[in-house]
Every structure is written in structure tokens, then in C-alpha cells.
Design an enzyme around this catalytic site. Structure first.
Site, mmCIF file in Angstrom:
data_model
loop_
_atom_site.group_PDB
_atom_site.id
_atom_site.type_symbol
_atom_site.label_atom_id
_atom_site.label_comp_id
_atom_site.label_asym_id
_atom_site.label_seq_id
_atom_site.Cartn_x
_atom_site.Cartn_y
_atom_site.Cartn_z
ATOM 1 N N LYS A 116 0.836 -1.202 0.000
ATOM 2 C CA LYS A 116 0.000 0.000 0.000
ATOM 3 C C LYS A 116 0.874 1.257 0.000
ATOM 4 O O LYS A 116 0.491 2.274 -0.569
ATOM 5 C CB LYS A 116 -0.916 -0.001 1.220
ATOM 6 C CG LYS A 116 -2.025 -1.067 1.184
ATOM 7 C CD LYS A 116 -2.992 -0.848 2.349
ATOM 8 C CE LYS A 116 -3.620 -2.132 2.859
ATOM 9 N NZ LYS A 116 -4.765 -2.607 2.120
ATOM 10 N N GLU A 200 -2.488 6.703 8.048
ATOM 11 C CA GLU A 200 -3.382 7.553 7.275
ATOM 12 C C GLU A 200 -4.279 8.341 8.196
ATOM 13 O O GLU A 200 -4.640 7.873 9.269
ATOM 14 C CB GLU A 200 -4.289 6.685 6.379
ATOM 15 C CG GLU A 200 -3.638 6.277 5.100
ATOM 16 C CD GLU A 200 -4.538 5.430 4.214
ATOM 17 O OE1 GLU A 200 -5.722 5.238 4.553
ATOM 18 O OE2 GLU A 200 -4.045 4.971 3.192
ATOM 19 N N HIS A 235 -13.870 -3.427 9.141
ATOM 20 C CA HIS A 235 -13.258 -3.081 7.856
ATOM 21 C C HIS A 235 -13.425 -4.183 6.819
ATOM 22 O O HIS A 235 -12.647 -4.280 5.875
ATOM 23 C CB HIS A 235 -11.774 -2.738 8.021
ATOM 24 C CG HIS A 235 -11.533 -1.685 9.035
ATOM 25 N ND1 HIS A 235 -12.086 -0.434 8.957
ATOM 26 C CD2 HIS A 235 -10.818 -1.701 10.182
ATOM 27 C CE1 HIS A 235 -11.710 0.281 9.993
ATOM 28 N NE2 HIS A 235 -10.952 -0.467 10.768
ATOM 29 N N ARG A 292 -6.891 -8.303 -8.772
ATOM 30 C CA ARG A 292 -7.537 -9.598 -8.974
ATOM 31 C C ARG A 292 -9.027 -9.368 -9.163
ATOM 32 O O ARG A 292 -9.498 -8.237 -9.061
ATOM 33 C CB ARG A 292 -7.334 -10.456 -7.733
ATOM 34 C CG ARG A 292 -7.810 -9.715 -6.486
ATOM 35 C CD ARG A 292 -7.776 -10.535 -5.239
ATOM 36 N NE ARG A 292 -7.724 -9.707 -4.055
ATOM 37 C CZ ARG A 292 -8.766 -9.119 -3.471
ATOM 38 N NH1 ARG A 292 -9.970 -9.266 -3.988
ATOM 39 N NH2 ARG A 292 -8.624 -8.380 -2.394
HETATM 40 P P1 ADP Z 1 -7.768 -3.923 2.926
HETATM 41 O O1 ADP Z 1 -6.540 -4.205 2.142
HETATM 42 O O2 ADP Z 1 -7.823 -4.686 4.192
HETATM 43 O O3 ADP Z 1 -8.982 -4.005 2.082
HETATM 44 P P2 ADP Z 1 -8.137 -1.033 2.771
HETATM 45 O O4 ADP Z 1 -7.026 -0.067 2.768
HETATM 46 O O5 ADP Z 1 -8.805 -1.272 1.488
HETATM 47 O O6 ADP Z 1 -7.613 -2.387 3.402
HETATM 48 O O7 ADP Z 1 -9.213 -0.568 3.853
HETATM 49 C C1 ADP Z 1 -10.285 -1.380 4.247
HETATM 50 C C2 ADP Z 1 -11.380 -0.540 4.865
HETATM 51 O O8 ADP Z 1 -10.908 0.200 5.966
HETATM 52 C C3 ADP Z 1 -11.974 0.494 3.935
HETATM 53 O O9 ADP Z 1 -12.985 -0.048 3.133
HETATM 54 C C4 ADP Z 1 -12.498 1.522 4.909
HETATM 55 O O10 ADP Z 1 -13.732 1.124 5.456
HETATM 56 C C5 ADP Z 1 -11.500 1.480 6.009
HETATM 57 N N1 ADP Z 1 -10.483 2.516 5.802
HETATM 58 C C6 ADP Z 1 -9.331 2.374 5.143
HETATM 59 N N2 ADP Z 1 -8.617 3.525 5.142
HETATM 60 C C7 ADP Z 1 -9.348 4.421 5.837
HETATM 61 C C8 ADP Z 1 -9.157 5.785 6.224
HETATM 62 N N3 ADP Z 1 -8.058 6.441 5.898
HETATM 63 N N4 ADP Z 1 -10.127 6.387 6.945
HETATM 64 C C9 ADP Z 1 -11.240 5.719 7.302
HETATM 65 N N5 ADP Z 1 -11.463 4.442 6.989
HETATM 66 C C10 ADP Z 1 -10.541 3.783 6.256
HETATM 67 MG MG MG Z 2 -9.331 -2.944 0.483
#
Ligand code: ADP
Ligand code: MG
Ligand code: ADP
Length: 666
Positions: A116, A200, A235, A292
Site C-alpha cells: 500500500k 493515514e 473493515h 484480482r
Molecule cells: P484492505 O486491504 O484490508 O482491504 P483497505 O485499505 O482497502 O484495506 O481498507 C479497508 C477498509 O478500511 C476500507 O474499506 C475503509 O472502510 C477502512 N479505511 C481504510 N482507510 C481508511 C481511512 N483512511 N479512513 C477511514 N477508513 C478507512
Molecule cells: Mg481494500
């Protein structure tokens, strides 16, 4: 086009890929672990190859065995599904080197998006809007803490290699940062073998909106619009839909073009998803790209009328994308619900067990069920506890919602705990109905979604009672047929020999409450006194566990599934659980997991948090158990002394295993 492909996956996604391959006249090879010898994907494929023991590390994750399986069966290409090896660049590379085709992006694109942090650096250069935060290489805890201060709380610590909602910690204030960082790194290391993190800004009340992209080897790249996956727990996505409610044409184009730019920046080929986090005002930031096919791809298929697996196969075979951007359009609205074996009321704790009964709703052009299991199969602790994906389509969102409610009501599963009732409440929740969406919806609506346990209604209790009576009759008839004397009074089940007044009591436990039904036999009918009222009932057994019941002047169709002393009653779209209470065999239900010091499920001890001999308060964290997808903290059930740990960190434990020796204060 390929004539034979291998699917390096299991469960619903393996079955889903096989379906399209078969329709295209492509032969399929399944792979399986010892735990999956009779799994649905193995039964559906043209041939199947055993990889190894149940643990994914020894089967589904062993690249060499999969390559060998291709060579043995003559498969020309490998579809990785999602999870397992789908985002593993070494696997993609090894396939290419063995002269096989990886049905997915080039290894270089996986690598570019795999971290990421690296992905965010790259996207910054490609002018894709980024979530504010720190994604540098310097990983000193003090520096990370300082960066968090700079960003401003709340912040989210994320494993750079993370996925599936794992390896993320929300930190609301500075003093919580060090612990959250340690715990995040620990989970990141054990789950992804890499403890690199990024930080973040935590966006409050955000929506998760993602764009499906597709690129071919000839330089074409399109977007197949968006999916809103805001409804999440831990999440992880629970409900997904397309299109995103409230999306404007202009914003859709803006996000679509940003996603295409992201894909082009890494030389993408095949199906991919660019995930954005969006503010309520619609402004959006890049989160990550999943290289994917995603779990929720069916909602996109339903609104575009395209088969994304077919697109993947065509692109992998070197063909151009089937459609150009301007030929793609959205029709209607689709919703997907993930049906899991889990207990929503216990923090979504995954459940395991046999699917004693599994009757999905009828499929049609409006209702699609993607599943990897059938009745009689088991949900094991080895893999994801998803039972199925339920996808519905209609012209409008309201229409799709109505279809979803009905389909969930029609779903009958017994033998293990599922989230179906929870999903039913979720789609009935007014906030979801109004599309008042954000990732905190489940948390915000918890009073509505997790109501205090209600007593089982009287009708359901009557149905359960009639179920017992009918079942006795049925069993008696069968015994009579086998005994050679069908007229023996010992086979009669009209109650006369129970006692002279031809009355008896059938009792159930509804949670902690004893429910007694007083039954008098009236020839073909029964008079049932229950809860201070009397009802005349009769019933007729239909096929399997379904039966027709008459309660005074009403007729109902119901179904009761019995497993040992458990009774699952399905009545008018609701499911109720009871225990048949047999006074002769009353078991002491007191202490199964009551102390909280036994493993609630099979798992691995990841950390010991106290010292043997230590005096602790009630609620003091003692150890962390990682089971299936989550960390569970085991806490002291009362004030007392921690005598000893029964396992060391890193050891596997079985379901019900004692984890600590604990002595409560007298
Ligand atoms: P993963 O690889 O586990 O899918 P993501 O980065 O896509 O991780 O984040 C998964 C979830 O976490 C998102 O769909 C959102 O709900 C929450 N999330 C991620 N980043 C943030 C953020 N900066 N602020 C608030 N919620 C977040
Ligand atoms: Mg994700
Ligand atoms: P049949 O012999 O009529 O084909 P099956 O054996 O297929 O019936 O199904 C009987 C079903 O009845 C089982 O699935 C069982 O769960 C269900 N059942 C319902 N009520 C009871 C009960 N009280 N005791 C035992 N089984 C019951």
C-alpha cells in the site's frame, strides 16, 4: 482460447470460474486439500488434483504443487480466484517461466500495487488523489508516532502488505499509539510476513467506493463503473451494491478516469479494482488497488450484463476487451450480501460445523446464489467461513432491496450459526433503506441491528411442539413397518400409554427459559396448552423436515430441523432456535465456555499478556488468540491470580482447549 484451465482456489469462487469456463467450452481442473476431498468445486470440475493437507500453507498456497498439477493435466492457464496466490507476484512469475498463463495482471503490476505504501507513492506521481498520511520507508516507532501527531488524530495504522481488513488499527489519541502500533505490527507479521506499516488520516463517516477496471494486452483500458461497499464490519465488506447511491455522472467519470489512470500507471492487464475512500461531499482518495477479481464482482456483472470471468479468460488469451468504454452502460441496481457462518451477536465470531440443512432461495434472473457448499457439507476452521454470496437485481434500488429481503427470508440454514438474521435486519434498517451509507453504519445502528434476545413467539413454539409429535408418529410408523407387527400397541403414538389421561408435557429451552407445552391427544388432533392459552393443532408431514400445520383456524407451512437436542424452526421467513428439554437427559449447560478461559474455536496463541503468578483484575487481558481471521483477547473472568499458561505463544490450540490456569479470589 485455452482448451483447459486450472483453478488454483476453492469454494464459491472456484465454482464460479468453472461455470463460465464450462459455458465457453473450456475444460477445468480443480485442486483440493485433504479437507476438501468432497468439496463442491471438486465435484464440478472435469478433473481434480490433490495438493496436500488441509492447512492452506501445505496445499492451496504451494506454487510448485500447482504448477506440477498443470503439467500433469495439461492445463494451459491458471485462474487464481481471490485470496490464496491471486496477488502473489512470485507465483505469477513462476507460471510464466513454466510456460503457463497466469489469468491476471503481469507480476510487475502485482508488485507495484502489492505494498500500500509503494502504491501510494506511485499513485501520487500519476496524480491520483491520495488519503493524507505517511507512507515512507522509515519505520522507527518514534518517527511513526511523530508522523501520527503531524497528521492529527484519529489516524489509522495499516499494514502495507495488508488485506481483508486485517492489520489495521484505529488510534484516537496519542497515548494509545504505541500499543496499537505493536499490535498492528504483530498481526501484520503473522498474517502477511511483513510488518511494514503506513499511517493515514482516519476519514470520519466515509464511504467505500471502488471502481472496476479492465485492461487488455493491446493497450485498451476501461472502467465498469463503481460499487459501493460502505456497509462493513471490522473493515470487512458485508453488503455491496452497484451503482453507488447518489453518484452523479460527472463524479462517476472522474473516478472512473482516475482508476484507469491508476491501472495504466502500472501497465495493468486483466481485472482490477481501484478502491477509494470518499467523503460525504463526494471528494475521494485512492486507498489501494486489488489486482484480482473481487468477491463482490457479481453486482457489476448484474448491472452491466457482462461476465467478468469471460473477460478475464479472453484477455489472458490475448484477445481485445469485448467492449469499448462508450459501449458499456448501467442497467438497474444490484445488491450482494455475504452469507457467513458466524455469530453476529458475539462480535461476528466465525462458526464452524455441518450444514445439516441448506436451502437457498430459488434462483432467477433477479436472484443469483454463488456458493461453494451444498447441504451436508462442512464449514471447517481451515478456510474462510463464507457459505454463499446472495446477489439480487431489479430496475431500482428499492426493487432490489425488496428482492433481497424476500431472498434472505427464504434462506434456510440449520446446523451452524449464520449471519442471515443479522443481514435481514441490516437490509430492513431504515438508514440502509434510505442509502444513508458510511462505513460506520453497522456501529451506528447497533440498537436496531443487535436487539436484545426476544422470546420465541408462541406460533413457533406450537410449530416446534407439533414437529415433535409428528416426528414421533413418523418414527413409530417406520419402526412398525420394520417390526413385522404394524398393529402392535407399542408402536402407537397417540399418547394412551404415556399416562391414563392421555396428556403429556413436551418442553423446550428458549435460551434460559423453560417452555412447557401440555399436550392432550384428541384422536387425529392435539390440544396444546402453552403460555396460558389453548390451541387445537394438527399437522401433516411433507417432504424432509417440512410440514403443514393447522393451529385452530389457521394453516401454516413450517419446517423444523433437529440435530441432537437442538431444534431450528423456520416459520414465515424467520428462524428460531430451541433446545428440546428432556428431563431424563438434562445436561448441565453451565460451564462449556462460561469461564472464557477456553479457546472459543481452534486457533493459535499469538501473545501472552500477563505473568504467571500475577494478580489480575476482572477484565485484565491475559492472552491473544488468533482464530480464523481475527485476534481475540482472552480476559480474566474475575479478580484473581493467573496461575499458569497452558500454551506458549505460537502454539496451535483446539476448540475448547483450556488456555490458562486461573484462580478467582475467594
Ligand atoms: P484492505 O486491504 O484490508 O482491504 P483497505 O485499505 O482497502 O484495506 O481498507 C479497508 C477498509 O478500511 C476500507 O474499506 C475503509 O472502510 C477502512 N479505511 C481504510 N482507510 C481508511 C481511512 N483512511 N479512513 C477511514 N477508513 C478507512
Ligand atoms: Mg481494500
Ligand atoms: P423422510 O424419512 O420422511 O424422508 P427425512 O429423514 O428426509 O424424512 O427428514 C426428516 C427430517 O425431519 C430430519 O431432517 C430432521 O431434522 C427433521 N425433524 C423434524 N423434527 C424432528 C424431531 N422432532 N426429531 C427428529 N427429527 C426431526
Amino acid at each position: 482460447m485455452f482448451t483447459k484451465i486450472l483453478i488454483a482456489n476453492r469454494g464459491e469462487i472456484a465454482c464460479r470460474v468453472i461455470k463460465t469456463a464450462r459455458r465457453m467450452g473450456i475444460r477445468t481442473v480443480a485442486v483440493y486439500s485433504e479437507a476438501d476431498a468432497n468439496a463442491r468445486h471438486v465435484r464440478l470440475a472435469d478433473e481434480a488434483v490433490l495438493l496436500g493437507p488441509a492447512a492452506a500453507r501445505e496445499s492451496y498456497l504451494v506454487a510448485d504443487k500447482i504448477i506440477e498439477a498443470c503439467q500433469r493435466t495439461g492445463a494451459q492457464a491458471v485462474h487464481p480466484g481471490y485470496g490464496f496466490l491471486s496477488e502473489n507476484e512470485e507465483f505469477a512469475e513462476a507460471l510464466t517461466q513454466a510456460g503457463l498463463v497466469f489469468i491476471g495482471p503481469p507480476a510487475s503490476a502485482i508488485r507495484a500495487m502489492g505494498s500500500k505504501s509503494e502504491a501510494k507513492k506511485l499513485m501520487g506521481t500519476a496524480k491520483v488523489p491520495l488519503t493524507p498520511g505517511y507512507h515512507g520507508d522509515d519505520q522507527r516507532p518514534t518517527l511513526l508516532h511523530a508522523e501520527a501527531e503531524k497528521i492529527g488524530y484519529p489516524v489509522l495504522i495499516k499494514a502495507a502488505a495488508g488485506g481483508g481488513g486485517k492489520g489495521m488499527r484505529l488510534v484516537e489519541k496519542s497515548e494509545d499509539f504505541p500499543d496499537a502500533l505493536a499490535s498492528c505490527k504483530r498481526e501484520a507479521l503473522s498474517s502477511f510476513g511483513d510488518d511494514h506499516v503506513l499511517i493515514e488520516k482516519y476519514i470520519t463517516k466515509p464511504r467505500h467506493v471502488e471502481i472496476q477496471v479492465f485492461a487488455d494486452t493491446l493497450g485498451n483500458c476501461v472502467y465498469l463503473f463503481e460499487r459501493d461497499c460502505s456497509v462493513q464490519r471490522r473493515h470487512q465488506k458485508v453488503l455491496e451494491e452497484a451503482p453507488a447511491p447518489g453518484m452523479t455522472e460527472a463524479r462517476r467519470r472522474e473516478m472512473g478516469e482516475a482508476a484507469v489512470a491508476a491501472a495504466k500507471a502500472v501497465g495493468y492487464v486483466g481485472a482490477g479494482t481501484v478502491e477509494f475512500i470518499a467523503n460525504q461531499d463526494g471528494s475521494f482518495f485512492f486507498m489501494e488497488m486489488n489486482t484480482r477479481l473481487q468477491v463482490e464482482h457479481p453486482v457489476t456483472e448484474m448491472i452491466t450484463g457482462q461476465d467478468l470471468v469471460e473477460w478475464q479468460l479472453r484477455v489472458a488469451a490475448g484477445q481485445p476487451l469485448p467492449l469499448r468504454q462508450e459501449q458499456l452502460e448501467i442497467r438497474g441496481h444490484a445488491l450482494e450480501a455475504r452469507i457467513y457462518a458466524e455469530d453476529a451477536n458475539k462480535g461476528f465470531l466465525p462458526a464452524t460445523g455441518k450444514l445439516v440443512r441448506l436451502v437457498p432461495p430459488a434462483e432467477s434472473i433477479n436472484v443469483r446464489v454463488d456458493t461453494g457448499v451444498e447441504e451436508g457439507d462442512e464449514i471447517t476452521p481451515f478456510y474462510d467461513p463464507m457459505i454463499a454470496k446472495l446477489i439480487v437485481w431489479d430496475e431500482t434500488r428499492d426493487g432490489a432491496l425488496a428482492r433481497m429481503r424476500k431472498a434472505l427470508a427464504d434462506y434456510r440454514v440449520a446446523g451452524l450459526t449464520t449471519n442471515i438474521d443479522f443481514l435481514s435486519r441490516l437490509v430492513a434498517c431504515p438508514a440502509f433503506g434510505k442509502a444513508d451509507l458510511d462505513t460506520g453504519l453497522i456501529e451506528r445502528q447497533k440498537d436496531f441491528l443487535f436487539p436484545a434476545a426476544q422470546p420465541v413467539p408462541r406460533d413457533a413454539l406450537l410449530v416446534a411442539t407439533v414437529g415433535e409429535l409428528l416426528w414421533e408418529q413418523h418414527a413409530a410408523k417406520q419402526a412398525a413397518q420394520h417390526s413385522g407387527d404394524p398393529f402392535s400397541p407399542w408402536h402407537a403414538r397417540d399418547g394412551w400409554r404415556m399416562n391414563l389421561s392421555a396428556a403429556r408435557t413436551i418442553s423446550f429451552m428458549d435460551g434460559e427459559t423453560l417452555v412447557e407445552a401440555r399436550v392432550r391427544y384428541l384422536g387425529e388432533r392435539w390440544e396444546i396448552s402453552l403460555g396460558g392459552e389453548t390451541t387445537v393443532a394438527s399437522g401433516r408431514k411433507l417432504e424432509g423436515d417440512r410440514f403443514a400445520v393447522e393451529l385452530d383456524d389457521r394453516r401454516l407451512i413450517a419446517s423444523v430441523v433437529a440435530v441432537d437436542d437442538k431444534r431450528t424452526v423456520f416459520l414465515q421467513g424467520s428462524t428460531y432456535s430451541l433446545l428440546r428439554d428432556d428431563p431424563l437427559h438434562r445436561v448441565d449447560a453451565g460451564d462449556s465456555h462460561g469461564g472464557g478461559l477456553t479457546a472459543p474455536m481452534p486457533g493459535k496463541v499469538v501473545a501472552l499478556l500477563a505473568q504467571p503468578g500475577q494478580k489480575v483484575e476482572k477484565g485484565t487481558p491475559l492472552l491473544i488468540l488468533e482464530a480464523m481471521k481475527m485476534e481475540h483477547t482472552i480476559t480474566a473472568p474475575a479478580a484473581g491470580t493467573l496461575k499458569a499458561f497452558c500454551y506458549a505463544a505460537g502454539e496451535q490450540v483446539t476448540d475448547g482447549a483450556a488456555l490458562v490456569e486461573f484462580e478467582g479470589d475467594a
